[in-house]
Enzyme design. Structure first.
Site, PDB file in Angstrom:
ATOM      1  N   HIS A 178       0.779  -1.170  -0.037  1.00  0.00           N
ATOM      2  CA  HIS A 178       0.086   0.074   0.054  1.00  0.00           C
ATOM      3  C   HIS A 178       0.926   1.190   0.052  1.00  0.00           C
ATOM      4  O   HIS A 178       2.047   1.276   0.772  1.00  0.00           O
ATOM      5  CB  HIS A 178      -0.871   0.033   1.446  1.00  0.00           C
ATOM      6  CG  HIS A 178      -2.153   0.893   1.014  1.00  0.00           C
ATOM      7  ND1 HIS A 178      -2.168   2.330   1.398  1.00  0.00           N
ATOM      8  CD2 HIS A 178      -3.156   0.653   0.649  1.00  0.00           C
ATOM      9  CE1 HIS A 178      -3.325   2.756   1.151  1.00  0.00           C
ATOM     10  NE2 HIS A 178      -4.125   1.982   0.960  1.00  0.00           N
ATOM     11  N   ASP A 224      -7.983  -5.521   0.432  1.00  0.00           N
ATOM     12  CA  ASP A 224      -8.539  -6.441  -0.570  1.00  0.00           C
ATOM     13  C   ASP A 224      -8.200  -7.665  -0.523  1.00  0.00           C
ATOM     14  O   ASP A 224      -8.703  -8.669  -1.613  1.00  0.00           O
ATOM     15  CB  ASP A 224      -8.072  -5.838  -1.942  1.00  0.00           C
ATOM     16  CG  ASP A 224      -8.790  -4.361  -2.514  1.00  0.00           C
ATOM     17  OD1 ASP A 224     -10.033  -4.366  -1.870  1.00  0.00           O
ATOM     18  OD2 ASP A 224      -8.241  -3.505  -2.785  1.00  0.00           O
TER      19      ASP A 224
HETATM   20  N1  ACO Z   1       4.308  -7.551  -4.908  1.00  0.00           N
HETATM   21  C1  ACO Z   1       5.621  -7.627  -5.025  1.00  0.00           C
HETATM   22  N2  ACO Z   1       6.336  -6.617  -4.790  1.00  0.00           N
HETATM   23  C2  ACO Z   1       5.761  -5.225  -4.548  1.00  0.00           C
HETATM   24  C3  ACO Z   1       4.323  -5.235  -4.054  1.00  0.00           C
HETATM   25  C4  ACO Z   1       3.550  -6.288  -4.243  1.00  0.00           C
HETATM   26  N3  ACO Z   1       2.265  -6.511  -4.179  1.00  0.00           N
HETATM   27  N4  ACO Z   1       4.066  -4.236  -4.013  1.00  0.00           N
HETATM   28  C5  ACO Z   1       5.380  -3.244  -4.007  1.00  0.00           C
HETATM   29  N5  ACO Z   1       6.243  -4.439  -4.376  1.00  0.00           N
HETATM   30  C6  ACO Z   1       7.810  -3.859  -4.489  1.00  0.00           C
HETATM   31  C7  ACO Z   1       8.164  -2.994  -5.519  1.00  0.00           C
HETATM   32  O1  ACO Z   1       8.509  -3.679  -6.674  1.00  0.00           O
HETATM   33  C8  ACO Z   1       9.219  -2.079  -4.916  1.00  0.00           C
HETATM   34  O2  ACO Z   1      10.325  -2.929  -4.823  1.00  0.00           O
HETATM   35  P1  ACO Z   1      11.747  -2.139  -5.228  1.00  0.00           P
HETATM   36  O3  ACO Z   1      11.896  -0.891  -4.129  1.00  0.00           O
HETATM   37  O4  ACO Z   1      12.960  -3.341  -5.024  1.00  0.00           O
HETATM   38  O5  ACO Z   1      11.610  -1.666  -6.581  1.00  0.00           O
HETATM   39  C9  ACO Z   1       8.582  -1.742  -3.571  1.00  0.00           C
HETATM   40  O6  ACO Z   1       7.843  -2.993  -3.185  1.00  0.00           O
HETATM   41  C10 ACO Z   1       7.762  -0.522  -3.493  1.00  0.00           C
HETATM   42  O7  ACO Z   1       6.680  -0.629  -4.388  1.00  0.00           O
HETATM   43  P2  ACO Z   1       6.195   0.503  -5.073  1.00  0.00           P
HETATM   44  O8  ACO Z   1       5.370   0.301  -6.253  1.00  0.00           O
HETATM   45  O9  ACO Z   1       7.266   1.778  -5.120  1.00  0.00           O
HETATM   46  O10 ACO Z   1       5.072   1.108  -3.991  1.00  0.00           O
HETATM   47  P3  ACO Z   1       3.916   1.989  -4.229  1.00  0.00           P
HETATM   48  O11 ACO Z   1       3.602   2.720  -3.039  1.00  0.00           O
HETATM   49  O12 ACO Z   1       3.987   3.033  -5.361  1.00  0.00           O
HETATM   50  O13 ACO Z   1       2.740   1.097  -4.769  1.00  0.00           O
HETATM   51  C11 ACO Z   1       0.880  -0.367  -4.472  1.00  0.00           C
HETATM   52  C12 ACO Z   1       1.637   0.903  -3.796  1.00  0.00           C
HETATM   53  C13 ACO Z   1       0.416   0.303  -5.712  1.00  0.00           C
HETATM   54  C14 ACO Z   1      -0.403  -0.571  -3.825  1.00  0.00           C
HETATM   55  C15 ACO Z   1       1.657  -1.542  -4.846  1.00  0.00           C
HETATM   56  O14 ACO Z   1       2.034  -2.101  -3.400  1.00  0.00           O
HETATM   57  C16 ACO Z   1       0.890  -2.657  -5.734  1.00  0.00           C
HETATM   58  O15 ACO Z   1       0.917  -2.854  -6.718  1.00  0.00           O
HETATM   59  N6  ACO Z   1       0.324  -3.675  -4.911  1.00  0.00           N
HETATM   60  C17 ACO Z   1      -0.577  -4.551  -5.574  1.00  0.00           C
HETATM   61  C18 ACO Z   1      -1.819  -4.157  -5.973  1.00  0.00           C
HETATM   62  C19 ACO Z   1      -2.758  -3.780  -4.669  1.00  0.00           C
HETATM   63  O16 ACO Z   1      -2.900  -4.688  -4.081  1.00  0.00           O
HETATM   64  N7  ACO Z   1      -3.363  -2.750  -4.840  1.00  0.00           N
HETATM   65  C20 ACO Z   1      -4.425  -2.102  -3.565  1.00  0.00           C
HETATM   66  C21 ACO Z   1      -4.186  -1.088  -3.020  1.00  0.00           C
HETATM   67  S1  ACO Z   1      -5.182  -0.846  -1.661  1.00  0.00           S
HETATM   68  C22 ACO Z   1      -6.436  -0.137  -2.423  1.00  0.00           C
HETATM   69  O17 ACO Z   1      -6.401   0.510  -3.417  1.00  0.00           O
HETATM   70  C23 ACO Z   1      -7.843  -0.464  -1.818  1.00  0.00           C
END
Ligand code: ACO
Length: 427
Positions: A306, A363
């Protein structure tokens, strides 16, 4: 405002003093509004360090896993309140008295029917359309039917539009489902609760009476509470941005629905269930965890991570409990729940997820509950949109009540500098 200042020193040794603003909770905020007139912009794509507005509605402390609506903790609301009371709190700022609550419920339940002509709009869509596409279109189209509440500068109009949206969302959401399976639309029943009425419109048919199961009704109510608002997330910011131009509320909420649809936001519940189905058994989990960690693979563990929570999402805790309650009530042993729990266990003990503070989000479990209730995954984000409508409206109203400026970000331009145009076309 505080007495604190931040001084920005420029290369030419000039400096700019910026005020520091302080909220009642949360980080201090540097007021950079003066920078533009000094020929400087700030750069923050994705708003990772930018407060886009001032708000009194919802507070999140992502490190501590805290979520407060108007000061009330989400676990207390989920346990001791109901969705319509939470709606009242979000919209009005205070918990209602019994009389205020009764009046609020009466107003909501008296506006649940939609203009009969709107039912014909549905028939313009293909039966196999994604329900979010239909929801987006039909919500935007409400502006064509309710002309009498479109002047956003009149407070009473804003209030009427708010009630209309809140009341009609479940009706339209259930219609999306009924249309997709070729069953007749079911009209709302005002003697039922908000959640109960939604289940009734989803599952009743003209052939037999549908009795709302109180455990499922309570679970649906909780899902609605847990999704009601989440401060300046992508869809809420979209609603605020759309509304900042003076656009009508129905168009703004349609914009919010469009933004919510994305798999990184509200679409994650549908994507999580698809992922759990793909994993299918606990033996396959290590392979998916390996892929999630592989930088060359675009796969992510859906329902994990998140932007704000760097701790367990407090909504996920309540959702997990509700998940067990629903499966017990239905006497179901769901293989996907087993996969979900094992996946959560493995990920929470894996250094990759620990270092990046990736925890299950709201979720992660909601899809399993909805599936157990017999709701297809294509409807998950529609239900999220229905629940979040009150949050969107609360923010949209707050923005209008407090006075607003049109949202107009600037950019760091990295394209061509000026060059001569020579057409290569034969003229
Ligand atoms: N699985 C694996 N790796 C992940 C995940 C994941 N679900 N989420 C983040 N990471 C990793 C990224 O690859 C990144 O790694 P790095 O630092 O080595 O490059 C690090 O964690 C940070 O990730 P970002 O994408 O920069 O984090 P951001 O805050 O931009 O994204 C997000 C947040 C979009 C929710 C992300 O965690 C994601 O895509 N999760 C999966 C989708 C999801 O469940 N969304 C629901 C959100 S809650 C809602 O809207 C109700």
């Amino acid at each position: 405002m505080t007495d604190k200042k931040v001084t920005l020193t420029l290369q030419d040794d000039n400096s700019i003093e910026l005020d520091v603003m302080q909220g009642t909770l949360g980080q201090d905020v540097v007021d950079v509004r003066a920078l533009g007139s000094k020929g400087l912009f700030t750069f923050d794509p994705g708003f990772t360090s930018t407060a886009s507005c001032e708000s009194k509605i919802t507070f999140i402390d992502g490190d501590e896993g805290i979520l407060l609506h108007r000061g009330f903790p989400i676990d207390q609301l989920a346990t001791h309140s109901n969705y319509l009371e939470v709606c009242y709190i979000l919209l009005n700022g205070e918990a209602p008295t019994q009389a205020q609550f009764d009046e609020f419920c009466t107003t909501v339940t008296r506006h649940t029917m939609i203009h009969e002509q709107i039912t014909r709009l549905f028939h313009g869509f293909r039966r196999d359309s994604h329900p979010m596409a239909v929801m987006c279109g039909v919500t935007g189209a409400l502006a064509a039917f309710y002309h009498d509440s479109l002047d956003v500068n009149i407070e009473r109009h804003r209030e009427i539009a708010a009630f209309r949206l809140l009341s009609k969302m479940p009706t339209m959401a259930a219609m999306c489902y009924k249309y997709s399976i070729g069953q007749p639309f079911v009209y709302p029943r005002n003697d039922l609760s908000y959640a109960g009425n939604f289940l009734h419109m989803m599952f009743a048919t003209p052939c037999e009476e549908y009795k709302v199961n109180p455990v499922l009704e309570r679970a649906m109510d909780r899902i609605l509470i847990l999704h009601a608002d989440h401060e300046q997330n992508a869809s809420t910011s979209t609603v605020r941005t759309a509304g900042s131009s003076g656009a009508n509320p129905f168009a703004c909420i349609a914009a919010g629905i469009a933004s919510l649809w994305g798999p990184a936001h509200g679409g994650a519940n549908e994507a999580t269930l698809r992922m759990l189905e793909e994993i299918s058994t606990v033996e396959h989990i290590p392979e998916f965890v390996r892929r999630a960690k592989d930088k060359n693979d675009s796969f992510r563990l859906m329902g994990f991570g998140h932007r704000v929570y760097k701790n367990y999402d407090p909504r996920a805790t309540v959702m997990r409990e509700t998940c067990h309650e629903v499966l017990n009530e239905l006497g179901m042993k769901d293989d996907l729940l087993e996969v979900a729990m094992e996946l959560e266990h493995i990920a929470l003990n894996d250094p990759y997820f620990i270092e990046r503070k990736l925890y299950p989000n709201v979720d992660f479990y909601s899809g399993i509950i909805l599936k157990a209730m017999g709701i297809p995954s294509s409807m998950f984000t529609v239900i999220f949109a229905m629940a979040r409508t009150v949050g969107w409206i609360a923010h949209w109203k707050e923005m209008h009540d407090e006075g607003m400026k049109i949202a107009r970000p600037r950019q760091l331009y990295t394209g061509y500098t000026e060059r001569e145009f020579n057409s290569a076309l034969n003229k």
